[in-house]
Enzyme design. Structure first.
Site, short mmCIF file in Angstrom:
data_model
loop_
_atom_site.label_atom_id
_atom_site.label_comp_id
_atom_site.label_asym_id
_atom_site.label_seq_id
_atom_site.Cartn_x
_atom_site.Cartn_y
_atom_site.Cartn_z
N LYS A 1 -15.66 5.01 -46.58
CA LYS A 1 -15.67 3.53 -46.81
C LYS A 1 -16.39 2.89 -48.35
O LYS A 1 -16.97 3.89 -48.84
CB LYS A 1 -16.13 2.53 -45.71
CG LYS A 1 -17.65 3.30 -45.30
CD LYS A 1 -18.51 2.74 -44.50
CE LYS A 1 -19.88 3.26 -44.16
NZ LYS A 1 -20.57 2.04 -43.37
N ASP B 1 -14.43 -9.82 -39.00
CA ASP B 1 -13.68 -8.54 -38.74
C ASP B 1 -12.28 -8.84 -39.23
O ASP B 1 -11.61 -9.65 -38.92
CB ASP B 1 -13.84 -8.03 -37.50
CG ASP B 1 -13.91 -6.21 -37.39
OD1 ASP B 1 -13.86 -5.88 -38.55
OD2 ASP B 1 -14.30 -5.78 -36.27
N HIS C 1 -10.19 -1.25 -42.28
CA HIS C 1 -11.34 -2.06 -41.55
C HIS C 1 -11.74 -2.93 -42.79
O HIS C 1 -12.07 -2.15 -43.79
CB HIS C 1 -12.24 -1.49 -40.83
CG HIS C 1 -11.79 -0.50 -39.68
ND1 HIS C 1 -12.53 -0.51 -38.59
CD2 HIS C 1 -11.20 0.58 -39.85
CE1 HIS C 1 -11.92 0.46 -37.88
NE2 HIS C 1 -11.09 1.21 -38.64
N HIS D 1 -8.69 -5.93 -39.45
CA HIS D 1 -8.11 -4.55 -39.35
C HIS D 1 -6.61 -4.67 -39.78
O HIS D 1 -5.67 -5.73 -39.43
CB HIS D 1 -8.08 -4.19 -38.05
CG HIS D 1 -9.37 -3.82 -37.40
ND1 HIS D 1 -10.11 -4.67 -36.64
CD2 HIS D 1 -10.24 -2.89 -37.73
CE1 HIS D 1 -11.05 -4.38 -36.41
NE2 HIS D 1 -11.53 -3.33 -36.93
N GLN E 1 -19.47 -10.44 -36.35
CA GLN E 1 -18.58 -9.94 -37.54
C GLN E 1 -17.38 -10.69 -37.95
O GLN E 1 -16.72 -11.24 -37.19
CB GLN E 1 -18.09 -8.53 -37.22
CG GLN E 1 -19.17 -7.50 -36.88
CD GLN E 1 -18.72 -6.00 -36.38
OE1 GLN E 1 -17.58 -6.03 -36.04
NE2 GLN E 1 -19.32 -5.08 -36.75
N CYS F 1 -12.31 -2.75 -33.50
CA CYS F 1 -11.29 -2.05 -33.61
C CYS F 1 -10.58 -1.31 -32.53
O CYS F 1 -9.36 -1.67 -32.16
CB CYS F 1 -11.48 -1.08 -34.55
SG CYS F 1 -12.99 -0.58 -34.74
N ARG G 1 -25.12 -4.72 -29.64
CA ARG G 1 -25.57 -3.42 -29.97
C ARG G 1 -26.82 -3.69 -29.27
O ARG G 1 -27.76 -4.44 -29.65
CB ARG G 1 -25.43 -2.99 -31.25
CG ARG G 1 -24.13 -3.06 -31.62
CD ARG G 1 -24.00 -2.72 -33.22
NE ARG G 1 -22.42 -2.95 -33.49
CZ ARG G 1 -22.02 -2.46 -34.64
NH1 ARG G 1 -22.98 -2.24 -35.60
NH2 ARG G 1 -20.98 -2.78 -35.16
#
Length: 619
Positions: A435, A349, A481, A351, A347, A300, A329
């Site tokens: 979320k 992902d 997200h 946005h 991911q 993000c 990570r």
RNA sequence: GCCGACUUAGCUCAGCUGGUUAGAGCGUCAGUUUUGUAAACUGAAUGUCCGGGGUUCGAAUCCCCGAGUCGGCUCCA
């Protein structure tokens, strides 16, 4: 019936925990006991024997001792002692953990770690007593602090098996000493126990780590490192197809693909708050000139910078970016395992940058995609509304009022769509907003957290993201997200086990296998021609096996590789131009043999199945 | 990160309390066979016994350190 069983089996399992403890006490008189609750399918007891590490090799010994106690049919005798007498008992019998529990019981009225503030555990020393007595159960010469209930005697406890020993921090705090947790499973009847053990065997066969190797999907290398899976061509096809499913749905509703580098200057995360907050999990890099960089742990912040690269009008919004990309990570080594927990996470992902007034529509659109995807892969979903924990305000950005408002907005969206059929989970929010988390149920009935849709009101603030409104004024925007699979690695761990490696045609790395019964030149030529046509004209993934092996062997190979369709091409097919496809068992809808079908029709049908992402065969 | 167990051929595993050239099945490769819907036959090759150090006349085996895997705990934006 709840997870730990109904009354009777619950009492049996709980009694077995006591029986195991009394057996351990007999074998190791110095043993100190923690807690011994009932869990799903069984029980455990946390035990600490100073200077001794109980191992699974001791299980026969412990089980023998337990069976002795069971055969003695000792009564479980309930008694109640005044709290100071109970404390005296704990001291006299050298049970410091019980003493701590009793102290909490007296001061706080409960011994449950979940009901107590973790800082208070075992440390409450003053205040009014909230409990004046404690309940005990005794069997034989073993007495334990316990609320019950128990079976009548040690003879009424069904069938059990000790399973494993594991380390566990006393009361779940990693600053506390570690005890040994002895796990057992237990059922009312021998048959149920056998069935349970068989189910574990079945689950083991479906283990994604085993299937990953057998089906040649991914591998690990000690040279590359822990938690860093390497995807083979077949595994990459599977990943790509699943991702394509998600991205096609996103593109239909106006998402645009973007691409960002996998590292960034420290500055980005100082601004977003990640640098200090998630410092431990960041992979940090120092350049030769001494500048600090980090591998991205999420996408993000990068994406905000694309949004922020120009002035945006309210007319441009919503702006929707998607990117399937890896984040990194630094997870603790002890947590890594197979694909479920890795250090390089892909991911899927997305946005959305939008006005507050557009959040609802965007959330609902994304929710629709999540539903379509999971119905496509055959996993029922359950939704959880994850909120912030007001007791831990320091963990979250933003003000109380903002949290209250956005949580109310999100709750309303959920209620309008599905009523009150959802769970709320305070403490599970992201640090930047609440979320919707989705749990998928797999074919073995296990639930896993999969998709997530998040309402972020903090990063637009942190990065000062705005649009120009109808009056020419700057307006703060919101971000939504969404990850449908979440982490492709973890999703595949689940999906491989969910399907047992029997992927539907659209996702299967190999969709059709063509085998020849012999190596006759004309036969091989025809098989090659069909394979070529399937690939070029229909875009299908086809493998050809013309090796010098029996047909039976080739079919077995294909079955074990779980290829959806197998076609034998030999003299008969050469003459007739028809084939008789063999359909993988789980995809068959019709009984018996399939009818011979023209090669072109067959390929056309399979190509259609792949395109419409159905899981059953239409042949 | 913590507790515990494990690591022998590509895979699954055997190898007792230290004692010659470390084994089996499957797979692989070669030859024979030319095969019709879940395993043809015969033969061959294959090992840094996880890595490093130590004890010992001698280590796959015992001890120490490290790595990896597994089961948990803690953690999980």
């Amino acid at each position: 019936m709840n997870k730990t069983g109904d009354g009777q089996i619950h009492a049996m399992r709980h009694s077995l925990a006591h029986i195991m403890a009394s057996a351990v006490a007999k074998l190791w008189p110095k043993a100190r006991f923690g807690v011994g609750p009932v869990v799903e399918n069984g029980f455990y007891y946390d035990i600490d024997v100073p200077g001794v590490a109980i191992s699974e090799e001791d299980f026969p010994k412990i089980e023998a001792e337990m069976r002795k106690i069971i055969s003695e049919k000792q009564s479980f005798v309930h008694s109640v002692k005044p709290i100071d007498e109970a404390l005296g008992w704990a001291k006299a019998s050298r049970q410091p953990y019980k003493e701590e529990l009793l102290n909490d019981l007296m001061r706080a009225g409960t011994t449950l770690a979940s009901d107590l503030n973790s800082d208070e555990l075992g440390t409450i020393t003053s205040g009014e007593a909230k409990a004046s007595e404690a309940s005990f159960y005794t069997n034989g010469d073993f007495t334990d602090l316990c609320r019950g209930p128990h079976a009548k005697t040690t003879g009424d406890v069904g069938e059990f098996k000790l399973m494993r020993v594991a380390g566990a921090y006393w009361r779940g705090k990693d600053t506390n000493p570690q005890m040994q947790r002895l796990y057992g499973v237990a059922f009312e009847t021998k048959k149920e126990l056998a069935e349970h053990l068989l189910m574990l065997e079945e689950a083991k066969k479906r283990d994604h780590r085993t299937l990953g190797r057998d089906l040649d999907l991914f591998t690990f290398s000690e040279l590359v490192g822990q938690g860093l899976p390497l995807w083979t061509p077949r595994g990459t096809t599977l990943r790509t197809e699943l991702d394509r499913f998600v991205q096609e749905m996103r593109d239909e509703v106006g998402f645009m693909a973007v691409t960002v580098p996998h590292i960034t200057k420290k500055d980005l995360y100082e601004k977003s708050g990640h640098w200090s907050k998630f410092s431990d999990e960041l992979f940090k890099i120092k350049t030769r000139e001494g500048h600090e960089f980090a591998m991205k742990p999420m996408n993000c912040p990068h994406h905000t910078q694309i949004y922020d690269s120009k002035q945006r009008s309210y007319r441009d919004l919503p702006i929707r970016y998607r990117e399937t990309t890896m984040v990194y990570r630094d997870e603790q080594t002890g947590e890594l395992g197979g694909l479920s927990r890795v250090r390089a996470i892909t991911q899927d992902d997305a946005h959305v940058f939008c006005r507050y007034s557009q959040v609802e529509t965007e959330v609902l659109t994304l929710w629709g995609i999540v539903e379509k995807f999971y119905s496509g892969v055959g996993m029922p979903l359950r939704m959880r509304l994850s909120l912030h924990d007001p007791a831990k305000r320091a963990d979250y950005m933003g003000t109380d009022k903002q949290w209250k408002d956005v949580e109310a907005t999100l709750r309303k969206i959920v209620q309008d769509k599905i009523g009150n059929d959802f769970e709320e989970a305070p403490g599970d929010a992201a640090f930047y907003g609440p979320k919707l988390d989705f749990m998928g149920k797999d074919a073995l009935g296990r639930e896993h957290q999969v998709a997530t849709i998040q309402f972020d009101f903090n990063q637009p603030e942190g990065f000062d993201l705005t649009c120009i409104d109808e009056n020419g004024a700057q307006e703060r925007i919101a971000m939504v997200h969404c990850a449908v699979m979440g982490s492709i690695e973890r999703f595949l761990a689940i999906y491989i086990e969910h399907t047992g490696g029997r992927f539907p045609v659209w996702a299967a790395p190999e969709q059709i296998r063509i085998v020849t019964p012999n190596q006759d030149e004309k036969v091989v030529e025809l098989a090659q021609k069909i394979a070529e046509e399937a690939r070029e004209k229909y875009g299908l993934r086809v493998e050809l096996d013309t090796s010098n092996e029996s047909v039976g062997k080739k079919i077995r190979e294909s079955e074990m590789q779980k290829v959806p369709y197998l076609v034998v091409v030999g003299a008969k097919e050469l003459e007739s131009g028809l084939v008789m496809p063999r359909v993988r068992a789980d995809m068959r809808v019709k009984e018996g043999n399939v009818e011979p079908i023209k090669v072109d029709n067959f390929l056309h049908t399979v190509a259609n199945e792949a395109k419409s992402r159905v899981s059953k065969s239409s042949i």
